[in-house]
Design a protein around this motif. Sequence first.
Motif, PDB file in Angstrom:
ATOM      1  N   LEU A  75       0.604  -1.514  -0.093  1.00 44.33           N
ATOM      2  CA  LEU A  75       0.335  -0.353   0.549  1.00 44.33           C
ATOM      3  C   LEU A  75       1.383   0.866  -0.327  1.00 44.33           C
ATOM      4  O   LEU A  75       1.791   1.356   1.122  1.00 44.33           O
ATOM      5  N   HIS A  76       0.333   2.132  -0.570  1.00 45.97           N
ATOM      6  CA  HIS A  76       1.408   3.587  -1.237  1.00 45.97           C
ATOM      7  C   HIS A  76       0.600   5.207  -0.746  1.00 45.97           C
ATOM      8  O   HIS A  76       1.565   5.672  -0.399  1.00 45.97           O
ATOM      9  N   LYS A  77      -0.835   4.327   0.086  1.00 44.83           N
ATOM     10  CA  LYS A  77      -1.808   5.601   0.170  1.00 44.83           C
ATOM     11  C   LYS A  77      -1.978   5.228   0.753  1.00 44.83           C
ATOM     12  O   LYS A  77      -3.395   4.120   0.642  1.00 44.83           O
ATOM     13  N   ALA A  78      -2.817   5.805   2.138  1.00 46.28           N
ATOM     14  CA  ALA A  78      -4.335   5.506   2.864  1.00 46.28           C
ATOM     15  C   ALA A  78      -5.649   5.392   2.314  1.00 46.28           C
ATOM     16  O   ALA A  78      -5.704   7.059   1.448  1.00 46.28           O
ATOM     17  N   GLU A  79      -6.295   5.016   2.142  1.00 42.70           N
ATOM     18  CA  GLU A  79      -7.710   5.224   2.239  1.00 42.70           C
ATOM     19  C   GLU A  79      -8.749   5.712   3.283  1.00 42.70           C
ATOM     20  O   GLU A  79      -9.608   5.482   3.026  1.00 42.70           O
ATOM     21  N   THR A  80      -8.331   5.886   4.443  1.00 42.60           N
ATOM     22  CA  THR A  80      -9.049   6.318   5.158  1.00 42.60           C
ATOM     23  C   THR A  80      -7.946   7.557   5.675  1.00 42.60           C
ATOM     24  O   THR A  80      -7.411   8.250   6.214  1.00 42.60           O
TER      25      THR A  80
END
Length: 188
Positions: A91-96
Amino acid sequence: MAQLIYAAITSLDGYVNDSSGNFDWSEPDEQVHAFVNDLQRPMGTYLYGRRLYQTMKVWETMYGQTDLPRVVRDYAELWHQADKVVYSRTLHKAETARTRIEANFDPAAVRRMKTEATADLAVGGAELAGQALAAGLVDQVHLFLSPVIVGGGTRALPHDVRTGLELLDEHTFGNGVVHVHYRVHNGT
């Protein structure tokens, strides 16, 4: 200094999911869920592995929904208000909201977090919790033993870590779940 707390719902034989990855048997009833909410209430930061984060991020979508049971709304609010650190190489970007991604679990960085935190931290995900236990970072363990034997899967506790525990509390729920709460004696 803040404490690092590991809590998990497990089968009686010590697994957080079965050999197929299923954990539907672990869904808490309202009484257990309310108890878990009270445990999570003082947490300011959740430390997650990728898989657990991807399971838990659904709570972000439940935040603010008024048509959900009270215990679910309560947990969604707790989850939304806490900071989240996700350890993942994929994962490279937070989704929350309030979430950051770290590529690697760094025990020294977690020690600093504990020193600087104004609220306790929770570690979630059996693999990540195992790393934290092995590093001597976990201060308390809460296990919710479900009345089911699944015969295999992901172990709630690592197989290669030895440490002393002191029983602080136990509680039996009407659905047969038993909660045990331990203080970890790191290095013993």
